[in-house]
Design a protein around this motif. Structure first.
Motif, short mmCIF file in Angstrom:
data_model
loop_
_atom_site.label_atom_id
_atom_site.label_comp_id
_atom_site.label_asym_id
_atom_site.label_seq_id
_atom_site.Cartn_x
_atom_site.Cartn_y
_atom_site.Cartn_z
N THR A 52 15.28 34.25 33.99
CA THR A 52 14.65 34.52 32.85
C THR A 52 15.06 33.77 31.83
O THR A 52 16.14 33.91 31.56
N THR A 53 14.15 32.94 31.29
CA THR A 53 14.67 32.06 30.03
C THR A 53 13.48 31.99 29.14
O THR A 53 12.17 31.79 29.72
N TRP A 54 13.70 31.28 27.98
CA TRP A 54 12.67 30.71 27.00
C TRP A 54 12.53 29.31 27.41
O TRP A 54 13.38 28.82 28.06
N THR A 55 11.55 28.78 27.17
CA THR A 55 11.43 27.21 27.41
C THR A 55 10.69 26.59 26.03
O THR A 55 10.16 27.31 25.24
N PRO A 56 11.04 25.47 25.91
CA PRO A 56 10.55 24.74 24.69
C PRO A 56 9.17 24.62 24.81
O PRO A 56 8.29 24.46 23.72
N TRP A 57 8.23 24.87 25.83
CA TRP A 57 7.06 24.83 26.03
C TRP A 57 6.14 26.19 26.20
O TRP A 57 4.89 25.98 26.47
N THR A 58 6.81 27.13 26.25
CA THR A 58 6.35 28.49 26.20
C THR A 58 6.77 29.58 25.04
O THR A 58 7.87 29.20 24.54
N LYS A 59 5.95 30.42 25.12
CA LYS A 59 6.30 31.86 24.01
C LYS A 59 7.30 32.56 24.74
O LYS A 59 6.79 33.13 25.73
N GLY A 60 8.27 32.88 23.93
CA GLY A 60 9.16 34.05 24.48
C GLY A 60 9.96 33.91 25.71
O GLY A 60 9.90 32.58 26.37
N GLU A 61 10.31 34.92 26.45
CA GLU A 61 11.29 34.66 27.57
C GLU A 61 10.26 34.74 28.81
O GLU A 61 9.24 35.76 28.89
N ILE A 62 10.45 34.09 29.92
CA ILE A 62 9.43 33.97 31.18
C ILE A 62 10.32 34.34 32.25
O ILE A 62 11.44 33.77 32.32
N GLU A 63 9.86 34.97 33.21
CA GLU A 63 10.41 35.09 34.43
C GLU A 63 10.05 34.12 35.32
O GLU A 63 8.89 34.15 35.65
#
Length: 155
Positions: A52-63
């Protein structure tokens, strides 16, 4: 160690489904002449990990779910110091294998529980653990985060 069901030097069964990743170069385990081909089920067989992390290309944390890059390298018996990562659009980037030992780099094939489609950066996206390691938020690491990954060449 190696995941359940995989041993160094073991030949992999060829993909039964659509092949999504080919690994070539300095590897000991193959399932076709000079390479190891994987479908999603073959990658899952190596053990599914979650990040579970944020990425520079997505909003918020993603699993994300996928196989740890270090686990994949162990399974194919990689003997190199770096991997050339190639995307479907022919984007290429060189990644030190040391990254895989230092960080839980994931070859993600699911995002928030759903298979990653081409439009979602799938079928495979190299995801670094930015939430756990903010020092990774730099140009070089962003460049190594290859999406629409379809080939790795160990050298």
């Amino acid at each position: 160690g190696l995941p359940v069901g995989a041993t160094a030097g073991e030949a992999f069964a060829p993909p039964r489904g659509e092949g999504v990743l080919t690994i070539t170069g300095a590897i000991d385990s193959t399932n076709a002449p000079g390479c190891a081909n994987f479908d999603i089920a073959g990658l899952e067989h190596l053990g599914v990990s979650r990040l579970t992390t944020w990425t520079p290309w997505t909003k918020g944390e993603i699993e994300f779910e996928g196989v740890l890059a270090r686990r994949l390298m162990e399974a194919v018996g990689a003997r190199g110091t770096e991997v050339g990562a190639m995307a479907l659009n022919e984007y290429q980037q060189t990644i030190p294998i040391a990254d895989f030992a230092s960080y839980d780099v994931l070859l993600a094939f699911r995002m928030n529980g759903r298979p990653m489609r081409l439009r979602d950066k799938g079928p495979i996206w190299i995801v670094y653990p930015w939430s756990d390691h903010p020092e990774l938020d730099d140009f070089l690491t962003r460049a190594k985060s290859v999406w629409q990954l379809n080939a790795l060449h160990v050298q």
